[in-house]
Design a protein around this motif. Sequence first.
Motif: not given
Length: 262
Positions: A71-75, A104-106
């Motif tokens: 999924p996108p968040h893992r990538l 914030h994603l990081r």
Amino acid sequence: MSHLEVENLSIVFGGVHAIEDLSFDIQAATIHSIIGPNGAGKTTLFNLITGLYRPTAGRIRFEEEDVTGQPPHRLAAKGMSRTFQNLQIFFRMTALENVMVGRHLREPKNPIAHVLRLPSQRRSEAACRARARELLDFVGLGAYAAESAGSMPYGALKRLEIARALAAEPKMLLLDEPAAGCNPAETREIDDLIQKIAERGVTVVLVEHDMHLVMNISNHILVLDYGRKLAEGTAAQVRSNPEVVAAYLGAQGQQEFDRAQG
Ligand SMILES: Nc1ncnc2c1ncn2[C@@H]1O[C@H](COP(=O)(O)OP(=O)(O)OP(=O)(O)O)[C@@H](O)[C@H]1O
Ligand SMILES: [Mg+2]
């Protein structure tokens, strides 16, 4: 080193082969462009690479790891970041806040520290803000930091999106038509910015219709037509390929490519 390997990738939407048996590699720290007529499958390919779509068949390897179907968040956590063909800006937030959203994603999240406003939380918030400021300066938008995004010119918003994507500290940045709708001066700014990003060692994957920009800055170009690979190579190789000129841009093709050369 191959940063990304795509192998026999296909996706079918209700009988339409949007991407069909596509294989190619992207080398690390290069600018790799993907071109092709409207509907060729460029955005679909981005959606497959970034995990928004699951392929019907085929494999995707990122840094030698099979990431097919992740999924996108893992990538994103592994270092892939992108912008979208249509602006995805929060217009009521300031430019700085828009970039902080990408950060914030990081940032590691500790909900308790957040609720209690612990010193560790305040430090990480301050670091996030400082990094967002640096990135705004990097894309040439430092002066807009406190402005609401809704009041910024279109070309600046395209760079703001790039700053937000960079806030996740990506190793690979995928840009879907970063210069679309920009005037020639704004396009030149995007051109310079993309080269600066690549110089920092980030792999740039670029979908763009502006042939002048593509031909100027790409190390490698992949040409798609009806979801299949029509050609690939350097700008000179692609430009002199009669099939590309004919199929990609029809009668206007040669003119466009000649203009891009000049
Ligand atoms: N979610 C979807 N459902 C059904 N069909 C889709 C979907 N996404 C894309 N397609 C189809 O896949 C094909 C490729 O579309 P895509 O948006 O990837 O093209 P593109 O190369 O990005 O075009 P453009 O240059 O206009 O942005 C088109 O025929 C499109 O209608
Ligand atoms: Mg598209």
